[in-house]
Design a protein around this motif. Structure first.
Motif, short mmCIF file in Angstrom:
data_model
loop_
_atom_site.label_atom_id
_atom_site.label_comp_id
_atom_site.label_asym_id
_atom_site.label_seq_id
_atom_site.Cartn_x
_atom_site.Cartn_y
_atom_site.Cartn_z
N GLN A 1 28.97 -18.74 -17.02
CA GLN A 1 27.88 -17.77 -16.86
C GLN A 1 26.81 -18.28 -15.91
O GLN A 1 26.29 -17.52 -15.08
CB GLN A 1 27.27 -17.44 -18.22
CG GLN A 1 26.28 -16.27 -18.15
CD GLN A 1 25.84 -15.81 -19.52
OE1 GLN A 1 25.13 -16.53 -20.20
NE2 GLN A 1 26.26 -14.62 -19.92
N ASN A 2 26.48 -19.55 -15.98
CA ASN A 2 25.50 -20.12 -15.05
C ASN A 2 25.96 -19.97 -13.61
O ASN A 2 25.16 -19.67 -12.71
CB ASN A 2 25.27 -21.60 -15.37
CG ASN A 2 24.52 -21.80 -16.68
OD1 ASN A 2 23.93 -20.88 -17.23
ND2 ASN A 2 24.56 -23.01 -17.20
N GLN A 3 27.26 -20.17 -13.38
CA GLN A 3 27.81 -20.01 -12.04
C GLN A 3 27.70 -18.56 -11.58
O GLN A 3 27.37 -18.28 -10.43
CB GLN A 3 29.27 -20.46 -12.02
CG GLN A 3 29.91 -20.40 -10.64
CD GLN A 3 31.35 -20.89 -10.65
OE1 GLN A 3 31.84 -21.39 -11.67
NE2 GLN A 3 32.04 -20.75 -9.54
N GLN A 4 27.96 -17.63 -12.50
CA GLN A 4 27.83 -16.21 -12.17
C GLN A 4 26.40 -15.86 -11.79
O GLN A 4 26.16 -15.10 -10.84
CB GLN A 4 28.27 -15.36 -13.36
CG GLN A 4 29.75 -15.44 -13.69
CD GLN A 4 30.11 -14.73 -14.99
OE1 GLN A 4 29.23 -14.46 -15.81
NE2 GLN A 4 31.38 -14.44 -15.19
N ILE A 5 25.44 -16.39 -12.52
CA ILE A 5 24.03 -16.14 -12.22
C ILE A 5 23.68 -16.64 -10.82
O ILE A 5 23.04 -15.93 -10.02
CB ILE A 5 23.12 -16.81 -13.27
CG1 ILE A 5 23.29 -16.12 -14.64
CG2 ILE A 5 21.65 -16.76 -12.84
CD1 ILE A 5 22.57 -16.81 -15.77
N GLU A 6 24.11 -17.85 -10.51
CA GLU A 6 23.84 -18.43 -9.18
C GLU A 6 24.45 -17.56 -8.08
O GLU A 6 23.80 -17.30 -7.05
CB GLU A 6 24.42 -19.84 -9.11
CG GLU A 6 23.71 -20.87 -9.98
CD GLU A 6 22.38 -21.33 -9.38
OE1 GLU A 6 22.08 -20.93 -8.23
OE2 GLU A 6 21.66 -22.08 -10.06
N GLU A 7 25.67 -17.10 -8.30
CA GLU A 7 26.35 -16.30 -7.28
C GLU A 7 25.63 -14.98 -7.05
O GLU A 7 25.45 -14.54 -5.91
CB GLU A 7 27.80 -16.05 -7.69
CG GLU A 7 28.68 -17.30 -7.63
CD GLU A 7 30.07 -17.05 -8.18
OE1 GLU A 7 30.33 -15.94 -8.71
OE2 GLU A 7 30.91 -17.96 -8.09
N MET A 8 25.21 -14.34 -8.13
CA MET A 8 24.53 -13.06 -8.00
C MET A 8 23.18 -13.18 -7.32
O MET A 8 22.79 -12.34 -6.49
CB MET A 8 24.39 -12.40 -9.37
CG MET A 8 25.71 -11.95 -9.96
SD MET A 8 25.53 -11.16 -11.58
CE MET A 8 27.25 -10.80 -11.95
N ILE A 9 22.45 -14.24 -7.63
CA ILE A 9 21.16 -14.46 -6.97
C ILE A 9 21.36 -14.74 -5.49
O ILE A 9 20.62 -14.23 -4.64
CB ILE A 9 20.40 -15.61 -7.67
CG1 ILE A 9 19.97 -15.18 -9.08
CG2 ILE A 9 19.17 -16.01 -6.85
CD1 ILE A 9 19.29 -16.27 -9.88
N SER A 10 22.40 -15.52 -5.17
CA SER A 10 22.66 -15.84 -3.77
C SER A 10 23.06 -14.61 -2.97
O SER A 10 22.88 -14.55 -1.75
CB SER A 10 23.77 -16.90 -3.67
OG SER A 10 25.02 -16.37 -4.07
N GLN A 11 23.61 -13.59 -3.68
CA GLN A 11 24.00 -12.35 -3.01
C GLN A 11 22.85 -11.35 -2.93
O GLN A 11 23.04 -10.22 -2.48
CB GLN A 11 25.18 -11.74 -3.75
CG GLN A 11 26.47 -12.57 -3.63
CD GLN A 11 27.57 -12.08 -4.56
OE1 GLN A 11 27.46 -11.00 -5.16
NE2 GLN A 11 28.63 -12.86 -4.68
N GLY A 12 21.66 -11.75 -3.41
CA GLY A 12 20.48 -10.92 -3.24
C GLY A 12 20.10 -10.07 -4.43
O GLY A 12 19.27 -9.16 -4.30
#
Length: 263
Positions: A11-22
């Motif tokens: 889940q932490n990885q998902q959060i990072e990815e979504m933030i990086s995508q804006g």
């Protein structure tokens, strides 16, 4: 964002990815309820955080103006469950197996430290015992955490059934339907018949009630909770009023969607 099969690293990885995508707002069902504070502390200033189902912690929420929580009213869920027990207890005097005028019960509580589980448990018990003009003395025979999990609940009740004390149990309460269904499975294997009360009104539980494998449940309006969480996140991302298009009150950035009786 779902709970990533209870894997907080995923889940932490998902959060990072979504933030990086804006992403400007995230809707999060925590994988690990104990990590809510850490997630809020790390991402509070980066993105709006809308938690649902699992409370990230009142203290953590209070520290972040960008963090919100959408859930059912767990206190109300416990009260409604307790009231349903009292209603059916009076209709079924044979449930009082030892005729002592008390409700001897076993409780399956959810996650350890889960605020919702604690509220459901506390208010179900206190409602049974103290509701004006309806209350009945109660006695806890067994009380364990089964983590909102059907199989853990089944194993727990199977173990309880091996104890001579289990013969004193008159009803089983569960913080959710999954655990109630687990209890039902354990009793069915031993040809034991006891009233079983759940919370959530899942389709499987409603089918079990029709088949007399469960006694009653309370509706957790998950559909409206999901709609509210998504609308709240959309409002925050668009920088409009958080409650735009939402018909429920918000206090301290918490929105509680009411539970309902199942007729």
């Amino acid at each position: 964002m779902n709970n990533a099969n209870d894997n907080q690293d995923v889940q932490n990885q998902q959060i990072e990815e979504m933030i990086s995508q804006g992403a400007k707002a995230l809707v999060i069902n925590l994988a690990d309820v104990n990590q809510g504070g850490a997630i809020i502390g790390k991402y509070c200033n980066q993105v709006a955080l809308v938690f649902f189902n699992r409370n990230p912690g009142d203290k953590a929420l209070a520290k972040c103006q960008n963090a919100y929580f959408v859930d059912g009213d767990a206190t109300q869920a416990g009260v409604l469950q307790g009231l349903k027990v009292l209603e059916l207890w009076k209709e079924n005097p044979d449930w009082d197996k030892n005729k002592d005028g008390k409700i001897q019960f076993a409780m399956l509580e959810g996650l350890v430290g889960h605020a919702g589980a604690q509220a459901r448990t506390k208010w179900a018990i206190s409602t049974m015992e103290s509701y004006p003009e309806l209350g009945i003395p109660v006695e806890s025979v067994f009380h364990e955490h089964a983590m909102f999990n059907k199989e853990i609940a089944k194993e727990t009740v199977s173990r309880w059934a091996l104890s001579p004390a289990f013969g004193r149990v008159e009803i089983i309460l569960a913080n959710n339907d999954a655990m109630a269904l687990g209890a039902s499975g354990a009793l069915s294997e031993r040809q034991i018949n006891l009233p079983i009360f759940g919370i959530d009104a899942t389709s499987e539980a409603l089918d079990a009630i029709k088949a007399d494998r469960m006694t009653a449940t309370v509706l957790n309006d998950a559909t409206n909770q999901a709609k509210v969480a998504l609308r709240l996140a959309s409002n925050l991302a668009a920088d409009v009023s958080p409650l735009n298009g939402i018909d429920y009150r918000m206090e301290y950035r918490v929105i509680q969607v009411p539970y309902q009786e199942v007729q």
